[in-house]
Scaffold this active site. Structure first.
Site, PDB file in Angstrom:
ATOM      1  CD  GLU A 196      62.228  92.958  44.788  1.00 54.06           C
ATOM      2  OE1 GLU A 196      63.429  92.978  44.413  1.00 54.06           O
ATOM      3  OE2 GLU A 196      61.866  92.653  45.951  1.00 54.06           O
ATOM      4  CB  THR A 250      78.748  98.216  53.536  1.00 54.07           C
ATOM      5  OG1 THR A 250      78.497  96.801  53.495  1.00 54.07           O
ATOM      6  CG2 THR A 250      77.694  98.892  54.399  1.00 54.07           C
ATOM      7  CG  HIS A 288      67.915  85.246  46.384  1.00 54.36           C
ATOM      8  ND1 HIS A 288      67.131  85.810  47.359  1.00 54.36           N
ATOM      9  CD2 HIS A 288      68.146  86.233  45.473  1.00 54.36           C
ATOM     10  CE1 HIS A 288      66.906  87.083  47.059  1.00 54.36           C
ATOM     11  NE2 HIS A 288      67.497  87.357  45.916  1.00 54.36           N
TER      12      HIS A 288
END
Length: 303
Positions: A55, A154, A203
């Site tokens: 992280e 990307t 998340h």
């Protein structure tokens, strides 16, 4: 709840191999306390270092070991880096207490683990919906109140559950876990790896989701008599790639990936049982020796 896929995943050569290794270890139980302590210390220190490094924590392995074992802090490294290591270690200790009590974990435990990992509230860089740089306050043990989607390398956006969806999604996850964990046909590896993926896909918190997902995965494994797995920082691109495949509904590569790491941890126990050296060049004693050498070379550390 349809758990046929989880059951099918449990009937593979991978799970048979893992069970075979675990059976070899179980036949040697009770293990000498020195073996248990040495293997778990090695795994715990590596877990603290690698999970935080993935992280972005800047403490190296030697600095992490020195900080956890002696309290020495590394000059030039932020207070936040040290707090993350300390908090992650506290979360592991809390995990171990759950395992020792032989109880299952709850959403309240997940929130408590999150509080321990993050230690204290802080501000984190963020962007508005219009792309303007801002900051958001990271709170402890509370589900996100703002979207936490991320930009991929990307330039695409990876979408997680919205703040509005998150409480219901977490309830769905816990319902799935409760039912799947009671199904004796579902292997703990499958349960742990899929829980990890499902948690990451939600998340639920503003920060700390990656570290917490790996802690919860290991909590599931350890509650079922397996050692924790340690995903290596230098392998994080493969880790992310396998998680991305799971996003398309192809879960097996991620399960296999976690299974390979679990195999490594089981083999570590077997090496210790057989009296073989479990240390590797980057391990505790050699890293501490390197750390002392750097110290002698006038790299200053504050205490």
């Amino acid at each position: 709840m349809d758990l046929r896929l989880e059951v099918e995943f449990s009937k593979t050569e991978l799970t048979e191999r893992i069970d075979s290794l675990k059976n070899q270890i179980d036949q040697s139980r009770p293990l000498p306390q020195e073996i248990e302590d040495k293997v778990m210390q090695k795994l715990r220190l590596e877990w603290n270092y690698h999970s935080n490094a993935i992280e972005g924590n800047r403490l190296n392995y030697g600095e992490t070991v020195a900080f956890l074992m002696t309290g020495i802090t590394a000059k030039g490294k932020s207070l936040k880096d040290h707090l993350d290591i300390r908090g992650h270690n506290e979360a592991i200790l809390f995990l171990l207490s759950i395992v020792k009590d032989e109880r299952d974990f709850t959403e309240s435990d997940i929130r408590a683990l999150h509080e321990r990992i993050l230690v204290e509230p802080y501000d984190s860089p963020a962007q508005t919906a219009e792309g303007i740089s801002t900051k958001k306050r990271i709170t402890l043990g509370k589900y996100k109140t703002q979207p936490n989607h991320v930009k991929t390398v990307t330039g695409e956006t990876h979408y997680y559950a919205s703040p509005e969806e998150t409480p219901a999604k977490m309830q769905e996850l816990m319902d799935w876990y409760k039912e799947a964990s009671q199904n004796k046909e579902i292997h703990p590896l499958i349960l742990a790896a899929l829980f990890h993926y499902k948690f990451v896909a939600i998340h639920p918190f503003d920060d700390g989701n990656g570290r917490l997902s790996r802690i919860l995965m290991n909590l599931i494994l350890m509650r079922n008599g397996f050692p924790p797995v340690v995903i290596k920082m230098e392998d994080r691109q493969n880790y992310y790639a396998n998680l991305s495949q799971a996003d398309t509904g192809n879960f097996w590569p991620f399960i296999e990936y976690i299974g390979d790491y679990l195999t490594n941890s089981l083999n570590l126990y077997l090496k210790a049982i057989e009296g073989r050296d479990i240390d590797e060049p980057e391990d505790i004693d050699k890293e501490i020796a390197l750390f002392k050498l750097e110290l002698n070379n006038k790299i200053e550390f504050s205490t």
